[in-house]
Design an enzyme around this catalytic site. Structure first.
Site, PDB file in Angstrom:
ATOM      1  N   HIS A  82      49.518  34.708   2.302  1.00  0.00           N
ATOM      2  CA  HIS A  82      48.452  34.783   3.306  1.00  0.00           C
ATOM      3  C   HIS A  82      47.573  36.012   3.066  1.00  0.00           C
ATOM      4  CE1 HIS A  82      47.068  34.430   7.686  1.00  0.00           C
ATOM      5  NE2 HIS A  82      46.586  35.600   7.280  1.00  0.00           N
ATOM      6  N   GLU A  83      48.212  37.175   2.886  1.00  0.00           N
ATOM      7  CA  GLU A  83      47.444  38.420   2.708  1.00  0.00           C
ATOM      8  C   GLU A  83      46.701  38.420   1.375  1.00  0.00           C
ATOM      9  OE1 GLU A  83      46.999  40.073   5.258  1.00  0.00           O
ATOM     10  OE2 GLU A  83      48.657  39.194   6.378  1.00  0.00           O
ATOM     11  N   GLY A 131      51.110  41.530   8.646  1.00  0.00           N
ATOM     12  CA  GLY A 131      50.375  41.806   7.421  1.00  0.00           C
ATOM     13  C   GLY A 131      48.922  42.101   7.765  1.00  0.00           C
ATOM     14  N   HIS A 150      43.434  36.715   1.470  1.00  0.00           N
ATOM     15  CA  HIS A 150      42.321  37.460   2.084  1.00  0.00           C
ATOM     16  C   HIS A 150      41.505  38.210   1.017  1.00  0.00           C
ATOM     17  CE1 HIS A 150      42.616  36.835   6.362  1.00  0.00           C
ATOM     18  NE2 HIS A 150      43.880  37.208   6.416  1.00  0.00           N
ATOM     19  N   CYS A 157      46.467  34.774  12.311  1.00  0.00           N
ATOM     20  CA  CYS A 157      45.699  35.768  11.552  1.00  0.00           C
ATOM     21  C   CYS A 157      44.962  36.660  12.539  1.00  0.00           C
ATOM     22  CB  CYS A 157      44.714  35.055  10.625  1.00  0.00           C
ATOM     23  SG  CYS A 157      43.743  36.185   9.617  1.00  0.00           S
ATOM     24  N   LEU A 158      45.054  37.970  12.310  1.00  0.00           N
ATOM     25  CA  LEU A 158      44.384  38.905  13.212  1.00  0.00           C
ATOM     26  C   LEU A 158      42.872  38.709  13.209  1.00  0.00           C
ATOM     27  CD1 LEU A 158      46.444  42.121  12.393  1.00  0.00           C
ATOM     28  CD2 LEU A 158      46.620  40.675  14.437  1.00  0.00           C
ATOM     29  N   GLN A 203      40.040  42.801   6.026  1.00  0.00           N
ATOM     30  CA  GLN A 203      40.094  42.599   7.477  1.00  0.00           C
ATOM     31  C   GLN A 203      39.668  43.841   8.255  1.00  0.00           C
ATOM     32  OE1 GLN A 203      44.295  40.805   7.370  1.00  0.00           O
ATOM     33  NE2 GLN A 203      43.324  39.738   9.052  1.00  0.00           N
TER      34      GLN A 203
HETATM   35 NI    NI Z   1      45.122  36.909   8.028  1.00  0.00          NI
END
Ligand code: NI
Length: 166
Positions: A132-133, A47, A136, A90-91, A52
């Protein structure tokens, strides 16, 4: 197409309340979705949210089985009170993994990349990724959802522990 730079924790764009997208079919939005898809595949994630990649917009991409979906202006609603713990990374927080409580079933809706309303129900990992997304877009990291920070660690160390337990 381009691989975009991923913002890491500490960058203010990740703490902002992202703005709704007026027209998902606008050329710059089409380009953003394409570039985010390339970035997500390159990073090996499941995701990726627009903040991000330094775009404070209500948009994220997520992997639904083999399909990569884009969801604009998403809305999530838990289906029932049941929550479960599961590992997340998480990236924007490279190297770390943590156990995060999430609702096990959620209803989701929003606009697809053609600007058409789309909706569905997600369970398990898909429900986790969506929550999660979506977080953000409201400036929330998975770390902020954790109830037990002893369940946070570096992926490398956690993999080593799992290897030894085998
Ligand atoms: Ni993330």
């Amino acid at each position: 197409m381009a691989i975009l730079k991923i913002a890491r924790m500490g960058h203010p764009v990740l703490l902002a309340q992202a703005a709704p997208v007026a027209d998902p079919t606008a050329p710059d939005m089409r380009r953003l979705v394409r570039d985010m898809a390339e970035t997500l595949v390159d990073a090996g994630g499941i995701g990726l949210a627009a903040p991000q990649v330094h775009e404070s917009l209500r948009l994220f991409l997520w992997r639904d089985g083999d399909t990569l979906r884009a969801l604009f202006n998403p809305e999530l609603a838990p289906l029932g009170p049941e929550r479960a713990l599961g590992w997340e990374g998480c990236l924007s927080i490279p190297g770390l993994r943590g156990q995060v409580p999430r609702f096990t079933r959620v209803a989701w809706r929003g606009l697809d990349q053609n600007g058409e309303p789309t909706e569905g129900v997600a369970e398990g990992l898909a429900a986790r990724v969506l929550q999660h997304e979506n977080d953000h877009l409201d400036g929330i990291f998975y770390l902020m959802r954790m109830e037990d920070l002893s369940m946070l660690g570096f992926a490398e160390e956690l993999a080593r522990v799992q290897e030894q337990a085998r």
